[in-house]
Write an enzyme that holds these catalytic residues in place. Sequence first.
Site, PDB file in Angstrom:
ATOM      1  N   MET A  30       0.841  -1.202   0.000  1.00  0.00           N
ATOM      2  CA  MET A  30       0.000   0.000   0.000  1.00  0.00           C
ATOM      3  C   MET A  30       0.877   1.254   0.000  1.00  0.00           C
ATOM      4  O   MET A  30       0.432   2.340   0.379  1.00  0.00           O
ATOM      5  CB  MET A  30      -0.951   0.001   1.194  1.00  0.00           C
ATOM      6  CG  MET A  30      -2.026  -1.065   1.082  1.00  0.00           C
ATOM      7  SD  MET A  30      -3.558  -0.678   1.950  1.00  0.00           S
ATOM      8  CE  MET A  30      -2.975  -0.543   3.633  1.00  0.00           C
ATOM      9  N   GLY A  31       2.137   1.090  -0.431  1.00  0.00           N
ATOM     10  CA  GLY A  31       3.014   2.246  -0.505  1.00  0.00           C
ATOM     11  C   GLY A  31       3.614   2.612   0.835  1.00  0.00           C
ATOM     12  O   GLY A  31       3.618   1.814   1.765  1.00  0.00           O
ATOM     13  N   LEU A  33       6.706   2.924   1.390  1.00  0.00           N
ATOM     14  CA  LEU A  33       7.641   1.809   1.495  1.00  0.00           C
ATOM     15  C   LEU A  33       8.806   2.109   2.424  1.00  0.00           C
ATOM     16  O   LEU A  33       9.231   3.256   2.567  1.00  0.00           O
ATOM     17  CB  LEU A  33       8.171   1.440   0.105  1.00  0.00           C
ATOM     18  CG  LEU A  33       7.136   1.073  -0.961  1.00  0.00           C
ATOM     19  CD1 LEU A  33       7.830   0.583  -2.231  1.00  0.00           C
ATOM     20  CD2 LEU A  33       6.159   0.020  -0.457  1.00  0.00           C
ATOM     21  N   HIS A  37       9.695  -3.544   3.384  1.00  0.00           N
ATOM     22  CA  HIS A  37       9.205  -3.852   2.040  1.00  0.00           C
ATOM     23  C   HIS A  37      10.367  -4.212   1.120  1.00  0.00           C
ATOM     24  O   HIS A  37      10.274  -5.140   0.306  1.00  0.00           O
ATOM     25  CB  HIS A  37       8.480  -2.641   1.444  1.00  0.00           C
ATOM     26  CG  HIS A  37       7.210  -2.272   2.133  1.00  0.00           C
ATOM     27  ND1 HIS A  37       7.094  -1.146   2.919  1.00  0.00           N
ATOM     28  CD2 HIS A  37       5.993  -2.878   2.166  1.00  0.00           C
ATOM     29  CE1 HIS A  37       5.853  -1.066   3.384  1.00  0.00           C
ATOM     30  NE2 HIS A  37       5.168  -2.109   2.953  1.00  0.00           N
ATOM     31  N   GLY A 149       5.088 -10.185   4.400  1.00  0.00           N
ATOM     32  CA  GLY A 149       5.834 -10.144   5.648  1.00  0.00           C
ATOM     33  C   GLY A 149       5.073 -10.780   6.793  1.00  0.00           C
ATOM     34  O   GLY A 149       3.840 -10.700   6.868  1.00  0.00           O
ATOM     35  N   GLU A 150       5.807 -11.399   7.708  1.00  0.00           N
ATOM     36  CA  GLU A 150       5.185 -12.050   8.861  1.00  0.00           C
ATOM     37  C   GLU A 150       4.740 -11.072   9.939  1.00  0.00           C
ATOM     38  O   GLU A 150       4.099 -11.484  10.898  1.00  0.00           O
ATOM     39  CB  GLU A 150       6.144 -13.090   9.451  1.00  0.00           C
ATOM     40  CG  GLU A 150       6.314 -14.314   8.566  1.00  0.00           C
ATOM     41  CD  GLU A 150       7.163 -15.401   9.200  1.00  0.00           C
ATOM     42  OE1 GLU A 150       7.989 -15.056  10.085  1.00  0.00           O
ATOM     43  OE2 GLU A 150       7.000 -16.577   8.842  1.00  0.00           O
ATOM     44  N   LEU A 178      11.260  -7.560   9.596  1.00  0.00           N
ATOM     45  CA  LEU A 178      12.456  -6.721   9.668  1.00  0.00           C
ATOM     46  C   LEU A 178      12.224  -5.656  10.732  1.00  0.00           C
ATOM     47  O   LEU A 178      11.152  -5.041  10.778  1.00  0.00           O
ATOM     48  CB  LEU A 178      12.741  -6.063   8.310  1.00  0.00           C
ATOM     49  CG  LEU A 178      14.166  -5.567   8.094  1.00  0.00           C
ATOM     50  CD1 LEU A 178      15.145  -6.736   8.079  1.00  0.00           C
ATOM     51  CD2 LEU A 178      14.289  -4.794   6.782  1.00  0.00           C
TER      52      LEU A 178
END
Length: 282
Positions: A30-31, A33, A37, A149-150, A178
């Site tokens: 959804m940007g 970033l 990402h 991503g988790e 991250l």
Amino acid sequence: MKVITEQSELKKEIELLRSQGKTLGFVPTMGALHKGHLSLVQRALKENDALVVSIFVNPTQFNNPNDLVTYPRTLENDVALLGTASEDILVYAPTVDDVYGDNVVSVNYDFDGLEFKMEGEFRPGHFDGVGTIVKRLFEIVTPDHAYFGEKDFQQLAIIKKMVKKNKLPVGIVPCEILRETSGLAMSSRNVRLKPEYAEAAPFIYKTLKSANIKFGTERAKEVTDWVKSQFENHPLLELEYFVIADIDTLETIENKKENILYRAFIAVYAGDIRLIDNLALN
């Protein structure tokens, strides 16, 4: 790097790639970033011949209209960040009309109860919106592999369920969370934190790590009560929920069993910014 706003043009690019026998990776975003990402993008680049990254703020997954309005839209910066990974990425940045046409509504999904846990309880209808947009994007992009991503572990479980139920020909690739050097999970929302809340927010991950240690010797309910007490005493952070759940069913547990994997899930308000995180417990 090509920034494409219409699915008809994107499909032509994808047809060309397919005619060359290339595999296609996909990272939906959804940007706004950030490096989290970018880690998904870098992995997708390594594991596929070509890559599409979508940048689309999806209106159907916001149960809070104000959250939709205030969500950051930073396309120019996003494209520049993607360029640090590769100039060969296809960026799909469509309008709402291009994605949905005249029918900007969510499909009602049955995710076998996963949709009613945790985020689903506090954000009704959210996962219908998620399922709707991810399925729509898969239909447009037709990727071989899609990367998630988790940090949004429940969303990941929902998407896996949606792919399985609809027999979609795409492999879902989970990617580790991250974190900032402070331990705070990277999120597009982090940039909106006021300084005092940004300083306080790493307490979330610190508490998760302590909960992990306690889970080795204590019952899940005792760990949950301890976490709640930590936030009751915190001057800035407000706990919305903390649960320990089976990673397959997302059912909250009170006692652990052998040969079952568990994860701790948390949602916290830092002022008016809502932050989520999770951590594997064994």
